[in-house]
Design an enzyme around this catalytic site. Structure first.
Site, PDB file in Angstrom:
ATOM      1  N   GLY A   9      10.111  40.299  35.871  1.00  0.00           N
ATOM      2  CA  GLY A   9       9.129  40.740  36.871  1.00  0.00           C
ATOM      3  C   GLY A   9       8.932  42.243  36.832  1.00  0.00           C
ATOM      4  N   SER A  11       6.290  43.890  35.593  1.00  0.00           N
ATOM      5  CA  SER A  11       4.900  44.352  35.489  1.00  0.00           C
ATOM      6  C   SER A  11       4.426  45.090  36.733  1.00  0.00           C
ATOM      7  CB  SER A  11       3.978  43.156  35.207  1.00  0.00           C
ATOM      8  OG  SER A  11       4.288  42.076  36.072  1.00  0.00           O
ATOM      9  N   VAL A  61      10.176  32.613  34.873  1.00  0.00           N
ATOM     10  CA  VAL A  61      11.639  32.458  34.959  1.00  0.00           C
ATOM     11  C   VAL A  61      12.059  31.105  35.531  1.00  0.00           C
ATOM     12  CG1 VAL A  61      12.179  34.934  35.084  1.00  0.00           C
ATOM     13  CG2 VAL A  61      11.839  33.635  37.210  1.00  0.00           C
ATOM     14  N   ASN A  87      15.060  40.511  38.519  1.00  0.00           N
ATOM     15  CA  ASN A  87      14.254  41.092  39.595  1.00  0.00           C
ATOM     16  C   ASN A  87      13.101  40.188  40.030  1.00  0.00           C
ATOM     17  OD1 ASN A  87      12.781  43.417  41.119  1.00  0.00           O
ATOM     18  ND2 ASN A  87      11.331  42.750  39.552  1.00  0.00           N
ATOM     19  N   SER A 147      18.040  40.897  48.396  1.00  0.00           N
ATOM     20  CA  SER A 147      17.223  41.405  49.512  1.00  0.00           C
ATOM     21  C   SER A 147      18.099  41.473  50.756  1.00  0.00           C
ATOM     22  CB  SER A 147      16.068  40.436  49.781  1.00  0.00           C
ATOM     23  OG  SER A 147      15.413  40.750  50.997  1.00  0.00           O
ATOM     24  N   TYR A 160      12.718  31.680  51.631  1.00  0.00           N
ATOM     25  CA  TYR A 160      12.996  32.960  50.959  1.00  0.00           C
ATOM     26  C   TYR A 160      14.430  33.412  51.253  1.00  0.00           C
ATOM     27  CZ  TYR A 160      12.185  37.867  49.538  1.00  0.00           C
ATOM     28  OH  TYR A 160      12.244  39.107  48.933  1.00  0.00           O
ATOM     29  N   LYS A 164      17.607  33.975  48.654  1.00  0.00           N
ATOM     30  CA  LYS A 164      18.258  35.285  48.501  1.00  0.00           C
ATOM     31  C   LYS A 164      19.751  35.208  48.841  1.00  0.00           C
ATOM     32  CE  LYS A 164      14.767  37.642  46.995  1.00  0.00           C
ATOM     33  NZ  LYS A 164      14.782  38.199  45.638  1.00  0.00           N
TER      34      LYS A 164
HETATM   35  P1  NAP Z   1       5.762  42.061  43.536  1.00  0.00           P
HETATM   36  O1  NAP Z   1       5.205  43.420  43.728  1.00  0.00           O
HETATM   37  O2  NAP Z   1       5.051  40.889  44.088  1.00  0.00           O
HETATM   38  O3  NAP Z   1       6.038  41.841  41.961  1.00  0.00           O
HETATM   39  C1  NAP Z   1       6.577  40.628  41.526  1.00  0.00           C
HETATM   40  C2  NAP Z   1       6.891  40.712  40.051  1.00  0.00           C
HETATM   41  O4  NAP Z   1       7.542  39.489  39.665  1.00  0.00           O
HETATM   42  C3  NAP Z   1       5.656  40.830  39.178  1.00  0.00           C
HETATM   43  O5  NAP Z   1       5.990  41.597  38.056  1.00  0.00           O
HETATM   44  C4  NAP Z   1       5.380  39.376  38.791  1.00  0.00           C
HETATM   45  O6  NAP Z   1       4.671  39.259  37.545  1.00  0.00           O
HETATM   46  C5  NAP Z   1       6.794  38.870  38.633  1.00  0.00           C
HETATM   47  N1  NAP Z   1       6.921  37.413  38.777  1.00  0.00           N
HETATM   48  C6  NAP Z   1       6.515  36.627  39.812  1.00  0.00           C
HETATM   49  N2  NAP Z   1       6.822  35.344  39.571  1.00  0.00           N
HETATM   50  C7  NAP Z   1       7.425  35.312  38.362  1.00  0.00           C
HETATM   51  C8  NAP Z   1       7.937  34.269  37.552  1.00  0.00           C
HETATM   52  N3  NAP Z   1       7.905  32.996  37.946  1.00  0.00           N
HETATM   53  N4  NAP Z   1       8.468  34.598  36.345  1.00  0.00           N
HETATM   54  C9  NAP Z   1       8.505  35.880  35.922  1.00  0.00           C
HETATM   55  N5  NAP Z   1       8.033  36.915  36.646  1.00  0.00           N
HETATM   56  C10 NAP Z   1       7.491  36.621  37.855  1.00  0.00           C
HETATM   57  O7  NAP Z   1       7.247  41.961  44.163  1.00  0.00           O
HETATM   58  P2  NAP Z   1       8.302  43.124  44.515  1.00  0.00           P
HETATM   59  O8  NAP Z   1       8.113  43.498  45.934  1.00  0.00           O
HETATM   60  O9  NAP Z   1       8.311  44.155  43.468  1.00  0.00           O
HETATM   61  O10 NAP Z   1       9.645  42.267  44.451  1.00  0.00           O
HETATM   62  C11 NAP Z   1      10.529  42.279  43.320  1.00  0.00           C
HETATM   63  C12 NAP Z   1      11.848  41.640  43.728  1.00  0.00           C
HETATM   64  O11 NAP Z   1      12.421  42.397  44.788  1.00  0.00           O
HETATM   65  C13 NAP Z   1      11.715  40.218  44.257  1.00  0.00           C
HETATM   66  O12 NAP Z   1      12.818  39.450  43.844  1.00  0.00           O
HETATM   67  C14 NAP Z   1      11.731  40.395  45.760  1.00  0.00           C
HETATM   68  O13 NAP Z   1      12.178  39.238  46.424  1.00  0.00           O
HETATM   69  C15 NAP Z   1      12.698  41.547  45.892  1.00  0.00           C
HETATM   70  N6  NAP Z   1      12.605  42.316  47.133  1.00  0.00           N
HETATM   71  C16 NAP Z   1      11.423  42.897  47.514  1.00  0.00           C
HETATM   72  C17 NAP Z   1      11.389  43.637  48.687  1.00  0.00           C
HETATM   73  C18 NAP Z   1      10.135  44.341  49.179  1.00  0.00           C
HETATM   74  O14 NAP Z   1      10.147  44.826  50.325  1.00  0.00           O
HETATM   75  N7  NAP Z   1       9.083  44.453  48.384  1.00  0.00           N
HETATM   76  C19 NAP Z   1      12.535  43.753  49.473  1.00  0.00           C
HETATM   77  C20 NAP Z   1      13.703  43.137  49.053  1.00  0.00           C
HETATM   78  C21 NAP Z   1      13.730  42.432  47.873  1.00  0.00           C
HETATM   79  P3  NAP Z   1       3.023  39.300  37.503  1.00  0.00           P
HETATM   80  O15 NAP Z   1       2.636  40.739  37.667  1.00  0.00           O
HETATM   81  O16 NAP Z   1       2.720  38.760  36.138  1.00  0.00           O
HETATM   82  O17 NAP Z   1       2.551  38.430  38.621  1.00  0.00           O
END
Ligand code: NAP
Length: 257
Positions: A9, A11, A61, A87, A147, A160, A164
């Site tokens: 993830g 990108s 994944v 991630n 998270s 979710y 986690k």
């Molecule tokens: P995001 O901006 O929505 O980005 C998600 C990323 O994961 C993108 O690169 C997406 O690829 C990729 N992805 C989604 N489904 C996938 C799959 N089935 N296989 C491979 N790649 C996949 O999310 P984010 O906020 O950066 O979150 C990243 C991680 O941090 C997650 O695990 C999330 O639960 C965790 N997290 C986030 C926060 C927050 O506040 N944002 C807080 C705590 C934890 P595409 O671009 O191709 O769609």
């Protein structure tokens, strides 16, 4: 030889921040993504601008066949892997109350957010053990991005939270199993981070952070904050710590009175 990191993830959002931070710290990168090839190419360009080599690999994944191919393409491109960063993750399409939420969303979140990293880690760990045996790598590491939802109840996205929380035990399990090989395993728990995932709830979190002080450090987390923590681990700054949880949350986890 530059160390090689595979970031799932990568990108967008946090994964992108991690990939760029690792490139700045001297790593080559496998940039995994699900669908967004243009975004992955942007990250590839950013890694190359930092002097690294980057290979984008589209792979879901949650699919066993895709995980196999992701690992094969990683070793085919670089011949080694020093760091896996689990991630990739998704939020529920709809936030639904615990008393009403359906199985479809539960199955999707468990598949992508928990089963995917669980079995990707198994695949990679076995390859890392082989490469330690042949002297290609020493002390490779595994980091999982969980998270604050691992321990914080949000009753409108139980799926979710359960996924986690599962990642927390996954980290404990792999840390215990892989210590004998010298593979340290870490969990990083981000708090509220500004990405596409939180884009739909910006106003709510703005209020919670800036007006209500839900995080002692009163600002949004940024992907670079998580990237910096991953670089600390990747650089070997925690050699006698494994199974360690690193909170990257502005102090959200602190109880105050
Ligand atoms: P995001 O901006 O929505 O980005 C998600 C990323 O994961 C993108 O690169 C997406 O690829 C990729 N992805 C989604 N489904 C996938 C799959 N089935 N296989 C491979 N790649 C996949 O999310 P984010 O906020 O950066 O979150 C990243 C991680 O941090 C997650 O695990 C999330 O639960 C965790 N997290 C986030 C926060 C927050 O506040 N944002 C807080 C705590 C934890 P595409 O671009 O191709 O769609």
């Amino acid at each position: 030889m530059r160390p090689v990191a595979l970031v799932t993830g990568a990108s967008r959002g946090i994964g992108r921040g991690i990939a760029v931070a690792l490139a700045d710290a001297g790593h080559d990168l496998v940039i995994n993504y699900a669908a967004n090839a243009d975004a992955a190419k942007e990250v590839q360009a950013a890694v190359e601008a930092a002097g690294g080599r980057a290979v984008p690999v589209r792979a879901d994944v949650s699919s066993a066949a895709d995980r196999e191919r992701l690992v094969e393409e990683t070793y085919a491109a670089f011949g080694r892997l020093d760091l896996l960063v689990n991630n990739a993750g998704v939020a529920p399409d709809v936030r639904a109350d615990l008393l009403e939420a359906g199985e479809e969303s539960f199955d999707r979140l468990i598949a992508i957010n928990l089963k995917g990293p669980y079995f990707l880690t198994q695949l990679v760990a076995n390859r890392m053990i082989e490469q330690i045996g042949t002297g290609v790598v020493s002390a490779p590491r595994i980091v999982t991005i969980s998270s604050i939802s691992a321990y914080t109840a949000s009753v409108n996205r139980g799926d979710y939270c359960v996924a986690k929380a599962g990642l927390a035990m996954m980290t404990t399990l792999y840390a215990a199993r892989l210590a004998e090989y010298g593979i340290n395993v870490y969990e990083i728990r981000p708090g509220i981070v500004a990405t596409d995932m939180t884009g739909a709830v910006t106003e709510k979190y703005d209020r919670l952070i800036h007006e209500e002080g839900i995080t002692p450090i009163r600002r949004w987390g940024q992907p670079a904050d998580v990237g910096a923590a991953v670089v600390a681990v990747a650089s070997g700054l925690l050699p006698f710590s494994t199974g360690q949880v690193i909170d990257v949350d502005g102090g959200f986890h602190l109880r105050t009175l």
